[in-house]
Design an enzyme around this catalytic site. Structure first.
Site, PDB file in Angstrom:
ATOM      1  N   HIS A  88      -9.164  -8.563   5.850  1.00  0.00           N
ATOM      2  CA  HIS A  88      -8.100  -7.620   6.178  1.00  0.00           C
ATOM      3  C   HIS A  88      -6.797  -8.391   6.260  1.00  0.00           C
ATOM      4  O   HIS A  88      -6.655  -9.310   7.062  1.00  0.00           O
ATOM      5  CB  HIS A  88      -8.368  -6.902   7.500  1.00  0.00           C
ATOM      6  CG  HIS A  88      -7.334  -5.859   7.825  1.00  0.00           C
ATOM      7  ND1 HIS A  88      -7.487  -4.520   7.476  1.00  0.00           N
ATOM      8  CD2 HIS A  88      -6.121  -5.953   8.444  1.00  0.00           C
ATOM      9  CE1 HIS A  88      -6.434  -3.856   7.877  1.00  0.00           C
ATOM     10  NE2 HIS A  88      -5.587  -4.697   8.464  1.00  0.00           N
ATOM     11  N   CYS A  89      -5.835  -8.017   5.443  1.00  0.00           N
ATOM     12  CA  CYS A  89      -4.558  -8.727   5.365  1.00  0.00           C
ATOM     13  C   CYS A  89      -3.506  -7.961   6.162  1.00  0.00           C
ATOM     14  O   CYS A  89      -3.125  -6.851   5.776  1.00  0.00           O
ATOM     15  CB  CYS A  89      -4.105  -8.880   3.916  1.00  0.00           C
ATOM     16  SG  CYS A  89      -2.557  -9.800   3.735  1.00  0.00           S
TER      17      CYS A  89
END
Length: 381
Positions: free
Chosen positions: A185-186
């Site tokens: 997850h960025c």
């Protein structure tokens, strides 16, 4: 008269007998003692039934202990994702404003024609690729497994979504859903990096690194000139002799050397050049390292999550005298072709070096070797 040692020993035996609910030596436990032992056994069994299972280990216990920390991190990341995206847009916009107002006029007025054409062509090509891939990476869904019953093959059941999980699918606690071929997850995208936007994410990192390196190298001479033009404070030490006490004291005072006469606009240009050089150089180093790490993972046919899982599998099989082979490693070149969707030679231009919105070859549910590719490495199992 009995000795004090005997009295002390007697007292310790009584304490241990009552604390451990032990019966007297050679006798049967009393009725209150039996009730206490039954009550303690009942509560012990009840507690074990609440948390114990055959899969319980130290990792599970640590996850339970740190669950509040994970909850705080997940929620902070979820709510600050919009802030991070706005920060990326603001910093990128500031760099563009400085380039067009400060650097581009210098290039147009002082550089030869061939260098002007080079800077205009390369700079705007990198800018176009950065903007396109960042927009697609933030707005494209990474892909989710079907929520209804289907014939899709699965490897397990998600304990949180309670739905079948296909191969390479993992649950994201921040998005609170399962992601196909999840990498991570960025927060800078406010989105998960998964099957359908992995190419956009890596391309954005690659072209942003190239753009930052380009700005850092191009404005190096201007940065040195601007840094030398900024007013620098100097210090000087003065020794003062205290006549009465005979002590030597050292004081520091600051004074400014007479700076050259620069206008307000020139001072702002100097500070802007220093800002853009420091920012682009820092981002080039940090983002360049991240891009290199993901390039290694792509070459090996792995994601960030699978990297940790495969390491554990390598150690586990090594203890049994076996060798682990990644089933999703199609060969170094083929892995890059699968990521970029290259099926023909012309696709390296139209799908890699130019903006393209084509979807991946696979659907993210079933993973098979693409028929359009030629396998060079032996299939791993």
């Amino acid at each position: 008269m009995r000795s004090w040692r005997w009295q002390f020993s007697r007292m310790m035996r009584l304490c241990l007998r009552w604390c451990r609910l032990c019966p007297k030596r050679g006798g049967r436990p009393s009725k209150p003692q039996r009730k206490l032992r039954e009550l303690w056994s009942y509560w012990k069994l009840l507690l074990n039934s609440l948390y114990f299972n055959s899969l319980t280990n130290s990792d599970t216990c640590l996850d339970c202990v740190f669950e509040p920390v994970y909850w705080i991190v997940d929620n902070v990341t979820r709510w600050f994702g919009v802030v991070f995206v706005c920060l990326v847009i603001a910093l990128t916009s500031s760099v563009l404003v400085i380039v067009y107002l400060c650097l581009l006029p210098v290039i147009l007025n002082t550089y030869p024609l061939q260098w002007i054409v080079w800077h205009l062509t390369y700079g705007h090509w990198v800018l176009m690729m950065v903007l396109f891939h960042y927009y697609k990476a933030t707005t494209t869904s990474p892909g989710h497994p079907p929520q209804v019953k289907s014939d899709t093959p699965s490897v397990s059941i998600c304990k949180k979504c309670i739905v079948p999980k296909p191969a390479r699918t993992h649950h994201c606690s921040i998005c609170n859903t399962c992601i196909l071929k999840m990498d991570h997850h960025c927060p800078w995208l406010n989105n998960c990096v998964g099957h359908f936007n992995h190419r956009y994410f890596f391309s954005f990192c690659l072209y942003m690194t190239m753009g930052c390196m380009y700005c850092s190298v191009s404005c190096k001479d201007m940065f040195i000139e601007a840094y030398n033009a900024v007013e620098v404070r100097q210090t000087k030490n003065v020794n003062f002799l205290d006549v009465l006490g005979g002590l030597t004291l050292t004081f520091k005072y600051y004074y400014q050397t007479p700076p050259p006469l620069f206008s307000f606009r020139e001072k702002m240009v100097h500070k802007s050049v220093i800002f853009i050089w420091v920012l682009t150089s820092s981002v080039a180093v940090a983002l360049g390292g991240l891009t290199l790490w993901h390039a290694i993972l792509i070459t090996l046919g792995e994601t960030s999550v699978e990297r940790h899982i495969n390491k554990k599998e390598v150690r586990r099989l090594k203890e049994k005298g076996k060798v682990f082979r990644n089933p999703y490693h199609y060969g170094k070149i083929n892995n890059w072709k699968v990521l970029f969707g290259v099926e023909e030679t012309s696709h390296w231009l139209t799908r890699v070096l130019l903006p393209s919105s084509h979807t991946p070859h696979e659907d993210g549910l079933v993973w098979e070797f693409p028929q359009a590719l030629t396998r060079r490495d032996p299939m791993t199992i």
